[in-house]
Design a protein around this motif. Structure first.
Motif, PDB file in Angstrom:
ATOM      1  N   SER A  43       0.637  -1.409  -0.023  1.00 36.68           N
ATOM      2  CA  SER A  43      -0.109   0.260   0.010  1.00 36.68           C
ATOM      3  C   SER A  43       0.768   1.355   0.046  1.00 36.68           C
ATOM      4  CB  SER A  43      -1.121  -0.065   0.905  1.00 36.68           C
ATOM      5  OG  SER A  43      -1.586   0.820   1.573  1.00 36.68           O
ATOM      6  N   ALA A  44       1.579   1.496  -1.022  1.00 39.63           N
ATOM      7  CA  ALA A  44       2.749   2.592  -0.966  1.00 39.63           C
ATOM      8  C   ALA A  44       1.819   3.618  -1.131  1.00 39.63           C
ATOM      9  CB  ALA A  44       3.170   3.028  -2.763  1.00 39.63           C
ATOM     10  N   GLY A  45       2.481   4.586  -0.078  1.00 43.02           N
ATOM     11  CA  GLY A  45       1.550   6.175  -0.068  1.00 43.02           C
ATOM     12  C   GLY A  45       0.805   6.319   1.294  1.00 43.02           C
ATOM     13  N   ASN A  46       0.745   5.152   1.778  1.00 45.18           N
ATOM     14  CA  ASN A  46      -0.026   4.902   3.189  1.00 45.18           C
ATOM     15  C   ASN A  46       0.792   5.030   4.859  1.00 45.18           C
ATOM     16  OD1 ASN A  46      -2.159   5.146   4.254  1.00 45.18           O
ATOM     17  ND2 ASN A  46      -3.005   2.450   3.575  1.00 45.18           N
ATOM     18  N   ALA A  47       1.370   5.724   4.564  1.00 41.79           N
ATOM     19  CA  ALA A  47       2.964   5.329   5.519  1.00 41.79           C
ATOM     20  C   ALA A  47       1.665   5.981   7.545  1.00 41.79           C
ATOM     21  CB  ALA A  47       3.781   6.746   5.664  1.00 41.79           C
ATOM     22  N   ARG A  48       1.086   7.562   6.634  1.00 42.30           N
ATOM     23  CA  ARG A  48      -0.168   6.805   8.258  1.00 42.30           C
ATOM     24  C   ARG A  48      -0.645   5.858   8.602  1.00 42.30           C
ATOM     25  NH1 ARG A  48      -1.295  13.367   7.183  1.00 42.30           N
ATOM     26  NH2 ARG A  48      -0.590  13.084  10.036  1.00 42.30           N
ATOM     27  N   GLN A  49      -0.789   5.332   7.979  1.00 43.40           N
ATOM     28  CA  GLN A  49      -1.648   4.070   8.154  1.00 43.40           C
ATOM     29  C   GLN A  49      -0.727   2.325   9.168  1.00 43.40           C
ATOM     30  OE1 GLN A  49      -4.709   4.202   7.938  1.00 43.40           O
ATOM     31  NE2 GLN A  49      -5.424   2.197   9.010  1.00 43.40           N
ATOM     32  N   VAL A  50       0.282   2.744   8.903  1.00 46.15           N
ATOM     33  CA  VAL A  50       1.626   2.582   9.478  1.00 46.15           C
ATOM     34  C   VAL A  50       1.762   2.780  10.630  1.00 46.15           C
ATOM     35  CG1 VAL A  50       3.579   1.391   9.433  1.00 46.15           C
ATOM     36  CG2 VAL A  50       2.345   1.632   7.273  1.00 46.15           C
ATOM     37  N   GLY A  51       1.431   3.426  10.981  1.00 45.62           N
ATOM     38  CA  GLY A  51       1.713   4.780  12.043  1.00 45.62           C
ATOM     39  C   GLY A  51       0.972   4.459  12.550  1.00 45.62           C
ATOM     40  N   PHE A  52      -0.949   4.248  12.288  1.00 43.81           N
ATOM     41  CA  PHE A  52      -1.980   3.382  13.254  1.00 43.81           C
ATOM     42  C   PHE A  52      -2.023   2.331  13.390  1.00 43.81           C
ATOM     43  CE2 PHE A  52      -6.331   2.271  13.169  1.00 43.81           C
ATOM     44  CZ  PHE A  52      -7.044   3.346  13.991  1.00 43.81           C
ATOM     45  N   ILE A  53      -1.377   1.364  12.808  1.00 44.36           N
ATOM     46  CA  ILE A  53      -1.353   0.335  13.030  1.00 44.36           C
ATOM     47  C   ILE A  53      -0.199  -0.131  13.690  1.00 44.36           C
ATOM     48  CG2 ILE A  53      -0.397  -1.927  12.181  1.00 44.36           C
ATOM     49  CD1 ILE A  53      -1.451  -0.610   9.584  1.00 44.36           C
ATOM     50  N   MET A  54       0.742   0.548  14.249  1.00 45.62           N
ATOM     51  CA  MET A  54       1.826   0.959  15.153  1.00 45.62           C
ATOM     52  C   MET A  54       1.439   0.672  16.900  1.00 45.62           C
ATOM     53  SD  MET A  54       3.779  -0.661  13.740  1.00 45.62           S
ATOM     54  CE  MET A  54       5.408  -0.466  14.784  1.00 45.62           C
ATOM     55  N   GLN A  55      -0.112   1.683  16.722  1.00 43.01           N
ATOM     56  CA  GLN A  55      -0.003   1.947  18.303  1.00 43.01           C
ATOM     57  C   GLN A  55      -0.677   0.422  18.889  1.00 43.01           C
ATOM     58  OE1 GLN A  55      -1.622   5.275  19.728  1.00 43.01           O
ATOM     59  NE2 GLN A  55      -1.904   6.149  18.241  1.00 43.01           N
ATOM     60  N   GLY A  56       0.130   0.585  20.302  1.00 44.64           N
ATOM     61  CA  GLY A  56      -0.655  -0.865  20.723  1.00 44.64           C
ATOM     62  C   GLY A  56       0.545  -1.903  20.866  1.00 44.64           C
ATOM     63  N   LEU A  57       1.812  -1.890  19.641  1.00 45.07           N
ATOM     64  CA  LEU A  57       2.631  -2.652  20.022  1.00 45.07           C
ATOM     65  C   LEU A  57       3.729  -2.728  20.919  1.00 45.07           C
ATOM     66  CD1 LEU A  57       0.871  -3.116  17.365  1.00 45.07           C
ATOM     67  CD2 LEU A  57       3.231  -3.525  15.932  1.00 45.07           C
ATOM     68  N   ALA A  58       3.694  -1.456  21.645  1.00 45.99           N
ATOM     69  CA  ALA A  58       4.963  -1.330  23.032  1.00 45.99           C
ATOM     70  C   ALA A  58       4.314  -2.488  23.179  1.00 45.99           C
ATOM     71  CB  ALA A  58       4.907  -0.339  23.100  1.00 45.99           C
ATOM     72  N   GLU A  59       3.364  -3.200  23.845  1.00 43.25           N
ATOM     73  CA  GLU A  59       3.009  -4.061  24.945  1.00 43.25           C
ATOM     74  C   GLU A  59       3.179  -5.656  24.021  1.00 43.25           C
ATOM     75  OE1 GLU A  59       0.637  -1.616  25.284  1.00 43.25           O
ATOM     76  OE2 GLU A  59       1.707  -0.845  26.347  1.00 43.25           O
ATOM     77  N   SER A  60       3.363  -5.704  22.357  1.00 43.17           N
ATOM     78  CA  SER A  60       3.976  -6.317  22.279  1.00 43.17           C
ATOM     79  C   SER A  60       4.997  -6.824  22.257  1.00 43.17           C
ATOM     80  CB  SER A  60       3.081  -6.843  20.387  1.00 43.17           C
ATOM     81  OG  SER A  60       4.406  -5.873  20.051  1.00 43.17           O
ATOM     82  N   GLU A  61       5.511  -8.651  21.135  1.00 45.73           N
ATOM     83  CA  GLU A  61       6.155  -9.254  21.226  1.00 45.73           C
ATOM     84  C   GLU A  61       7.198  -8.532  20.199  1.00 45.73           C
ATOM     85  OE1 GLU A  61       7.538 -10.648  23.898  1.00 45.73           O
ATOM     86  OE2 GLU A  61       6.098 -10.509  24.895  1.00 45.73           O
ATOM     87  N   LEU A  62       6.818  -7.923  19.655  1.00 42.48           N
ATOM     88  CA  LEU A  62       7.426  -7.202  18.158  1.00 42.48           C
ATOM     89  C   LEU A  62       8.402  -6.050  18.607  1.00 42.48           C
ATOM     90  CD1 LEU A  62       4.051  -7.052  16.233  1.00 42.48           C
ATOM     91  CD2 LEU A  62       5.722  -8.654  15.836  1.00 42.48           C
ATOM     92  N   PRO A  63       9.513  -6.341  18.065  1.00 44.05           N
ATOM     93  CA  PRO A  63      10.572  -5.217  18.303  1.00 44.05           C
ATOM     94  C   PRO A  63       9.683  -3.562  17.403  1.00 44.05           C
ATOM     95  CG  PRO A  63      10.760  -6.284  16.118  1.00 44.05           C
ATOM     96  CD  PRO A  63       9.961  -7.272  16.728  1.00 44.05           C
ATOM     97  N   TRP A  64       8.995  -3.680  17.923  1.00 44.65           N
ATOM     98  CA  TRP A  64       8.326  -1.980  17.860  1.00 44.65           C
ATOM     99  C   TRP A  64       9.314  -0.745  16.829  1.00 44.65           C
ATOM    100  CZ3 TRP A  64       8.144   1.952  20.388  1.00 44.65           C
ATOM    101  CH2 TRP A  64       9.153   1.889  22.070  1.00 44.65           C
ATOM    102  N   GLN A  65      10.562  -0.957  18.120  1.00 44.50           N
ATOM    103  CA  GLN A  65      11.416   0.063  18.041  1.00 44.50           C
ATOM    104  C   GLN A  65      11.968   0.217  16.856  1.00 44.50           C
ATOM    105  OE1 GLN A  65      11.595  -2.774  19.892  1.00 44.50           O
ATOM    106  NE2 GLN A  65      13.284  -3.292  20.160  1.00 44.50           N
TER     107      GLN A  65
END
Length: 114
Positions: free
Chosen positions: A36-58
């Motif tokens: 989804s080229a150009g949809n960077a803002r949505q990626v930011g939205f998806i990242m919301q709440g991942l700080a508690e996940s096991e993913l390397p969100w940082q």
DNA sequence: GGTCTGACCAGGG
DNA sequence: ACCCTGGCCAGAC
């Protein structure tokens, strides 16, 4: 071929899970590679709440090589996590994307962290 | 439907 | 290098 948001989301998360230690990807790059080229803002939205996940969100930062999470309260944590894995930031808070940005390819695979 | 918002981005001045 | 603009598009009223 329509890419549903659900698929987009799971592709983004798959990519994030594969970022090697000490490397980074940008929001726009993830959007592009997840179909989804150009949809960077949505990626930011998806990242919301991942700080508690096991993913390397940082390991997800912006296209200037800087941390975008200060406004959401995770900036200091993110910077500390990245520095702990060897990423350094200059006076203006940017790291060297030309050196650290990771592009998936077969040679540079790492075990998934999931 | 309309409108606002945003862990974004590239380009121009 | 900085600031501003316009574009982007899914969510949340």
């Amino acid at each position: 071929m329509t890419t549903s948001m659900g698929e987009f989301r799971s592709r983004v998360l798959d990519l994030v899970a594969r970022i090697p230690v000490g490397r980074v990807m940008t929001y726009g790059q993830l959007a592009l590679l997840a179909g989804s080229a150009g949809n960077a803002r949505q990626v930011g939205f998806i990242m919301q709440g991942l700080a508690e996940s096991e993913l390397p969100w940082q390991r997800v930062i912006n296209a200037q090589g800087a941390i975008s999470t200060y406004k959401v309260g995770f900036g200091e944590t993110q910077r500390a996590l990245l520095e702990a894995e060897g990423v350094s930031f200059d006076e203006s808070g940017r790291c060297d994307l030309t050196r650290l940005q990771w592009w998936p390819d077969r040679e540079d695979e790492q075990p998934a962290l999931l």
